[in-house]
Design a protein around this motif. Structure first.
Motif, short mmCIF file in Angstrom:
data_model
loop_
_atom_site.label_atom_id
_atom_site.label_comp_id
_atom_site.label_asym_id
_atom_site.label_seq_id
_atom_site.Cartn_x
_atom_site.Cartn_y
_atom_site.Cartn_z
N ALA A 301 0.80 -1.22 0.00
CA ALA A 301 0.00 0.00 0.00
C ALA A 301 0.84 1.27 0.00
CB ALA A 301 -0.91 0.01 1.22
N ASP A 302 2.17 1.12 0.07
CA ASP A 302 3.07 2.27 0.17
C ASP A 302 2.73 3.12 1.40
OD1 ASP A 302 5.23 3.85 -0.56
OD2 ASP A 302 4.07 5.11 -1.92
N LEU A 303 2.50 2.42 2.52
CA LEU A 303 2.19 3.07 3.78
C LEU A 303 3.26 2.73 4.80
CD1 LEU A 303 -1.62 2.22 4.00
CD2 LEU A 303 -0.67 4.49 3.60
N SER A 304 3.48 3.62 5.75
CA SER A 304 4.37 3.35 6.87
C SER A 304 3.54 2.94 8.08
CB SER A 304 5.20 4.58 7.21
OG SER A 304 4.38 5.56 7.84
N PRO A 305 4.14 2.31 9.08
CA PRO A 305 3.38 1.99 10.29
C PRO A 305 2.74 3.22 10.92
CG PRO A 305 5.45 0.78 10.27
CD PRO A 305 5.50 1.73 9.12
N GLN A 306 3.40 4.36 10.82
CA GLN A 306 2.87 5.59 11.41
C GLN A 306 1.61 6.10 10.70
OE1 GLN A 306 6.19 5.08 10.67
NE2 GLN A 306 6.62 4.57 12.82
N ASP A 307 1.38 5.62 9.48
CA ASP A 307 0.21 6.06 8.72
C ASP A 307 -1.08 5.41 9.20
OD1 ASP A 307 1.63 7.73 6.93
OD2 ASP A 307 2.16 6.00 5.68
N ILE A 308 -0.97 4.30 9.93
CA ILE A 308 -2.15 3.51 10.28
C ILE A 308 -2.82 4.09 11.53
CG2 ILE A 308 -3.01 1.23 10.89
CD1 ILE A 308 -1.90 1.57 8.01
N ALA A 309 -4.05 4.56 11.34
CA ALA A 309 -4.81 5.14 12.44
C ALA A 309 -5.66 4.12 13.16
CB ALA A 309 -5.70 6.26 11.91
N HIS A 310 -5.98 3.02 12.50
CA HIS A 310 -6.95 2.07 13.05
C HIS A 310 -6.63 0.66 12.58
CE1 HIS A 310 -10.62 -0.08 13.83
NE2 HIS A 310 -11.10 0.02 12.61
N VAL A 311 -6.81 -0.29 13.50
CA VAL A 311 -6.71 -1.71 13.16
C VAL A 311 -8.00 -2.40 13.58
CG1 VAL A 311 -5.56 -3.91 13.63
CG2 VAL A 311 -4.20 -1.82 13.41
N ASN A 312 -8.69 -3.00 12.61
CA ASN A 312 -9.80 -3.88 12.94
C ASN A 312 -9.18 -5.26 13.13
OD1 ASN A 312 -12.03 -5.77 12.75
ND2 ASN A 312 -13.26 -4.06 12.00
N ALA A 313 -8.98 -5.63 14.38
CA ALA A 313 -8.23 -6.84 14.71
C ALA A 313 -9.07 -8.09 14.48
CB ALA A 313 -7.76 -6.79 16.16
N HIS A 314 -8.37 -9.21 14.26
CA HIS A 314 -9.07 -10.49 14.18
C HIS A 314 -9.72 -10.78 15.53
CE1 HIS A 314 -10.04 -14.30 12.41
NE2 HIS A 314 -9.38 -14.99 13.34
N GLY A 315 -9.01 -10.56 16.62
CA GLY A 315 -9.56 -10.52 17.97
C GLY A 315 -10.67 -11.50 18.26
N THR A 316 -10.37 -12.79 18.34
CA THR A 316 -11.41 -13.80 18.45
C THR A 316 -11.97 -14.00 19.85
OG1 THR A 316 -9.72 -15.51 18.74
CG2 THR A 316 -10.54 -15.13 16.50
N SER A 317 -11.30 -13.51 20.88
CA SER A 317 -11.66 -13.74 22.28
C SER A 317 -11.13 -15.08 22.77
CB SER A 317 -13.18 -13.65 22.50
OG SER A 317 -13.52 -13.76 23.85
N THR A 318 -10.17 -15.66 22.08
CA THR A 318 -9.50 -16.86 22.57
C THR A 318 -8.19 -16.47 23.24
OG1 THR A 318 -8.45 -17.24 20.42
CG2 THR A 318 -10.52 -18.36 20.83
N ARG A 319 -7.74 -17.29 24.17
CA ARG A 319 -6.57 -16.94 24.96
C ARG A 319 -5.34 -16.70 24.08
NH1 ARG A 319 -7.88 -14.95 29.53
NH2 ARG A 319 -5.68 -15.19 30.12
N LEU A 320 -5.06 -17.65 23.20
CA LEU A 320 -3.81 -17.60 22.45
C LEU A 320 -3.86 -16.60 21.31
CD1 LEU A 320 -0.97 -18.67 22.04
CD2 LEU A 320 -1.93 -20.55 20.70
N ASN A 321 -4.93 -16.62 20.51
CA ASN A 321 -4.99 -15.74 19.34
C ASN A 321 -4.84 -14.27 19.73
OD1 ASN A 321 -6.03 -15.32 16.29
ND2 ASN A 321 -7.00 -13.82 17.62
N ASP A 322 -5.58 -13.85 20.74
CA ASP A 322 -5.54 -12.43 21.11
C ASP A 322 -4.16 -12.02 21.60
OD1 ASP A 322 -8.20 -12.56 20.50
OD2 ASP A 322 -8.93 -11.85 22.44
N ALA A 323 -3.50 -12.88 22.35
CA ALA A 323 -2.18 -12.55 22.86
C ALA A 323 -1.16 -12.43 21.73
CB ALA A 323 -1.73 -13.60 23.87
N VAL A 324 -1.18 -13.37 20.80
CA VAL A 324 -0.23 -13.35 19.69
C VAL A 324 -0.48 -12.15 18.78
CG1 VAL A 324 0.51 -14.58 17.61
CG2 VAL A 324 0.18 -15.83 19.74
#
Length: 421
Positions: A301-324
């Motif tokens: 995308a020709d973007l830097s990490p600093q360009d990202i204002a928002h992350v819609n995370a996978h965030g499943t509510s499981t112990r391991l996935n969320d931590a990783v």
């Protein structure tokens, strides 16, 4: 094995921008895009007990509100389609109307369809298997095979929309809907299509699938309080809540959208796809594949990490996935983007979830509004430091660029980057 020079992708400037010109959704929060967005921004869980699961150890899911498939699709069409395919066709029709596209006026040979699903027509499988057990082969529907094929949603969307270009299914487990958007982008940038109808669908809130996920240890067991069960990144999370959904995005090359006077909701700016090759169901504990997918999407995308204002995370509510995933975000995006997981409201719709969350990320970019993560009362202290979770209420913030993450069993990782037009 001889060493070869690393592959160098085309310079980003040589590829056309890909415009998202239409959205369609059915989710547990509502039967269209507007009601889904309102429900997600309200931040209230949709999980509830289900009569279909009565007597099972886990008896709650996130279900789409009732709708009349016969009225929306016609009685004969609705009868021959599994629910997951019904959802895809209905969402596609909403997306086309949103994009101001009429299949009666386009060159269907230049229109493609890519629909992802992770499990497929489980409702039909279970219903027809029960008929076979109870009454023998005479009671099995002659429509069984056309109903259960993994490519059926794509084929039926193409049929409903007179889309005569490539049509195909993607199956990368819970990343399937996001993978569909990656393939759609490639069909457009290669010149094979001028419009692609892409997304994901899943409807498997069924006894067999719920039981299998429970036996795997993936589901929350909060049967006494289903509305509090899905709690991504919370210290008390204990598994995900199964959901159902469909989301369709209409993608076009931005110059083509401009030429017909259609302003994009957002631009699909970059994609990153990797595989952990580590474990059948667990992510790599150091998140190597996830981090590589994020970096690849940023570079594309020709973007830097600093360009990202928002992350819609996978965030499943499981112990391991969320931590990783949390550690991967901290490592690759140290500038502190606003993080949310909409699975707190909608549950986990497996193969549809990547497309649903892509659509919600598009809306966050368009409206400069980031939804909250439902039930995130106390972020897990094991990883919460330095991470900027959105809780309780939506956050108003200009979102020029955002990422959405999708990860699936088998080690599939897909990250999509969207930016404002």
């Amino acid at each position: 094995m001889t060493a070869t020079a690393p592959h160098r992708p085309p310079a980003r400037g040589t590829l056309p921008d890909i415009a998202v010109t239409g959205l369609g959704m059915l989710t547990p929060a509502g039967l269209d895009v507007a009601s889904t967005w309102d429900g997600v921004c309200d931040g209230k869980s949709t999980a509830a007990t289900s009569d279909q699961l009565a007597g099972l150890t886990i008896d709650f899911v996130c279900s789409i509100p009732p709708f009349d498939a016969a009225a929306l699709l016609g009685r004969r069409t609705a009868h021959r389609l599994d629910r997951s395919t019904q959802l895809a066709v209905i969402a596609a029709k909403e997306a086309l109307a949103d994009a101001d596209l009429d299949p009666r006026t386009w060159d269907g040979a230049r229109v493609g369809v890519v629909i992802g699903c992770g499990v497929g027509a489980s409702r039909t499988w279970e219903t027809q298997a029960q008929r076979l057990r109870e009454g023998g082969s005479r009671l099995v529907s002659p429509l069984l095979l056309p109903m259960i094929g993994p490519s059926t949603p794509a084929g039926e969307v193409a049929l409903a929309c007179d889309a005569r270009g490539p049509s195909l299914a993607t199956a990368t487990a819970c990343a399937s809907g996001a993978t569909a958007l990656v393939i759609a982008r490639d069909l457009l940038t290669s010149g094979q299509c001028d419009v692609v109808i892409a997304g994901g669908t899943e409807s498997c809130n069924t006894p067999l699938i719920v039981s299998g996920l429970y036996q795997l240890g993936a589901l929350s067991t909060r049967c006494d309080d289903p509305a509090a069960a899905s709690r991504p990144f919370d210290h008390a999370r204990d598994g995900f809540v199964l959901g159902e959904a469909a989301a369709i995005l209409i993608l076009e090359r931005a110059p083509d959208a401009d030429a017909r006077g259609q302003r994009p909701r957002a631009l699909l700016a970059g994609c990153g796809s990797t595989t952990d090759a580590y474990h059948p169901t667990a992510p790599h504990p150091e998140g190597r594949g996830i981090q590589h997918a994020i970096r690849t999407a940023l570079t594309d995308a020709d973007l830097s990490p600093q360009d990202i204002a928002h992350v819609n995370a996978h965030g499943t509510s499981t112990r391991l996935n969320d931590a990783v995933e949390a550690e991967a975000i901290r490592t690759v995006l140290p500038s502190g983007p606003h993080i949310t997981s909409t699975k707190g409201v909608l549950g986990h719709s497996l193969g549809a979830t990547g497309a649903v969350e892509a659509a919600l990320t598009v809306l966050a970019v368009q409206h400069s509004l980031i939804p909250p993560t439902a039930n995130l009362e106390r972020p897990d202290p094991a990883f919460a430091h330095d991470l900027n979770f959105v809780t309780k209420a939506p956050t108003s913030r200009r979102v020029d660029a955002a990422l959405t993450h999708s990860f699936g069993f088998g080690g599939h990782n897909v990250v999509l980057a969207f930016r404002a037009p």
